[in-house]
Scaffold this motif. Sequence first.
Motif, mmCIF file in Angstrom:
data_model
loop_
_atom_site.group_PDB
_atom_site.id
_atom_site.type_symbol
_atom_site.label_atom_id
_atom_site.label_comp_id
_atom_site.label_asym_id
_atom_site.label_seq_id
_atom_site.Cartn_x
_atom_site.Cartn_y
_atom_site.Cartn_z
ATOM 1 N N HIS A 226 -4.027 15.639 11.686
ATOM 2 C CA HIS A 226 -4.641 16.006 10.410
ATOM 3 C C HIS A 226 -3.568 16.476 9.419
ATOM 4 O O HIS A 226 -2.386 16.601 9.768
ATOM 5 C CB HIS A 226 -5.669 17.124 10.620
ATOM 6 N N ALA B 189 -10.575 16.121 5.532
ATOM 7 C CA ALA B 189 -11.682 15.598 6.340
ATOM 8 C C ALA B 189 -12.990 15.473 5.557
ATOM 9 O O ALA B 189 -13.955 14.878 6.046
ATOM 10 C CB ALA B 189 -11.910 16.495 7.550
ATOM 11 N N PHE C 34 -14.516 12.034 5.262
ATOM 12 C CA PHE C 34 -14.691 11.233 6.482
ATOM 13 C C PHE C 34 -16.158 10.802 6.614
ATOM 14 O O PHE C 34 -17.079 11.603 6.550
ATOM 15 C CB PHE C 34 -14.268 12.040 7.710
ATOM 16 N N HIS D 176 -13.015 16.687 10.808
ATOM 17 C CA HIS D 176 -13.805 15.557 10.332
ATOM 18 C C HIS D 176 -15.211 15.565 10.919
ATOM 19 O O HIS D 176 -16.171 15.159 10.272
ATOM 20 C CB HIS D 176 -13.100 14.239 10.656
ATOM 21 N N TYR E 28 -11.245 8.081 13.526
ATOM 22 C CA TYR E 28 -10.303 8.775 12.652
ATOM 23 C C TYR E 28 -9.027 7.942 12.582
ATOM 24 O O TYR E 28 -8.469 7.569 13.604
ATOM 25 C CB TYR E 28 -10.025 10.175 13.187
#
Length: 513
Positions: free
Chosen positions: A25, A34, A37, A56, A127
């Motif tokens: 991150h 995040a 997301f 996220h 991710y």
Amino acid sequence: MIYSSVIKAKNGSEVPLFADGSPMHSKYNPENEAASFAKDANGGFIVVCGIGGGFHIESLLNRLDQNSAILALEADFESLEFCRNLDKVKKISSDPRLSFCTFENLSENLASTYLPAVYGNFSFYVYRSWEAHNKEIFEQIRNVVEESLKSISADFSVQSHFGNIWQRNILTNLRGFEGNPPLQVDCEKTAAIIAAGPSLDKSILELKEKRGEYTIFATDTAYGPLVTNQITPDFVVTIDAQQVSLGHFMDLEKSESTTFVFDIASSPSAVAAVRSKGLPIYFLRSSHPLCADPSLESCMPLVESGSGTVTIAASDFARQAGYKKLRFFGADFAYSSGKSYTAGTYLEKNFGIAAGRLNTAETLYDALMFRAPLKKAPAESLYSGRLENPFTSDVLESYGTSLASWAEKYGYKVEKSVFECKINEKNPIFLQFRGFNYKKYAENLIKQLSEIATIREDSAARDVVCKSSGTIKMLPYVAFLRKRQDFGDKVCFFQLLKLAYQRASRYTIGYEN
């Protein structure tokens, strides 16, 4: 283990580092990073690939309603435990909408937690930084998800199509069920499992000549051709829930030596047609949750049907009756000799009536055969010998594969066209009469369903409710409601469940009479 250590971001949040030392991150403000997301997520059931620091996932949870669920996935158990010790992941772990798993148990978790009838939509997110550092395993994960969804979707598709019919049929048929009679069987004979493939045209002569060697278990479609050829089957097996199955029994022969075996979810019209002739009826049950009741388990055998084929159901019925030898006739799982079925089925009469100068019976049969893409099939069939110019489809091929898997599961090995199992014991349910009390069954069902009417509409309640026996019994009907255009994902699971309860109650009203 895909992570190496943890660093503190500028805002104090814990950020995990991958094995090469790069952060998963932002090192400045991972919460802000995040925030976007899966910003287009609409709820339902969501698989998130990569847990990391959990920022996220928290962002996603903040946007989802209480009827959604997230399955968060890590590469392996060690990596998952590493993430679970991070502050943010500890915080979000208490959310009942969130569960965790690893790649190793992904398939098992999907099968047990993703219920389309409950959640509706399915979404898959990864991710980006996690994907970049785990490309090889991500491809494997994606393949597992795709394969799992195929199986889940196929099951849901069947439930959404038949959920309404199954529920109505089961509750209607149980009203007239007082218990199965004991069966008289001669297990020293070979069980002849008769399907209605084109090859039956030729093999039916052998059946007539050696009739005394066989106990005949006919599928519903094969019943007409057998009677036309003056062969009286010992058993006729049907599992079809649709009204069209009545066509198999419109011209019943008055022969009390034939027992008609119905799945309890079969069409009540077909059951009524047989019952009106005073012919023996024996009920069996499938894996429908409405049949998972102790009062039914003690008086009605659970019969497998593989991918939903009556040929496998007839085979399993014969197995449970104690037969060690099985011989298949007409189980082609292919179109051969330019035909889809043997002569004398109910389709022959229906197509003959519907035929015209511009729409001949042959045209109707062709439409039946070519409704799915065809491919050349082997001339030698495992179950019915040599076929003439055979063609098959993916669906027919899957039926044959299911039957082979069933035979292997129960130890039946083929030699000279006979499938034999050295050890096979009769199911004790066949041995004696066991009565069924519909009043007690209905009382128990109403009690279970009444509990549904008082549930709270939140995720914590959902997890409890989904495990209750009353909910499980309603899931096929809820699947049917999910597919309706006026419901779909517009109506939450709790409302669909309550509606299913109301519909089921209609069939049990007056059970005290």
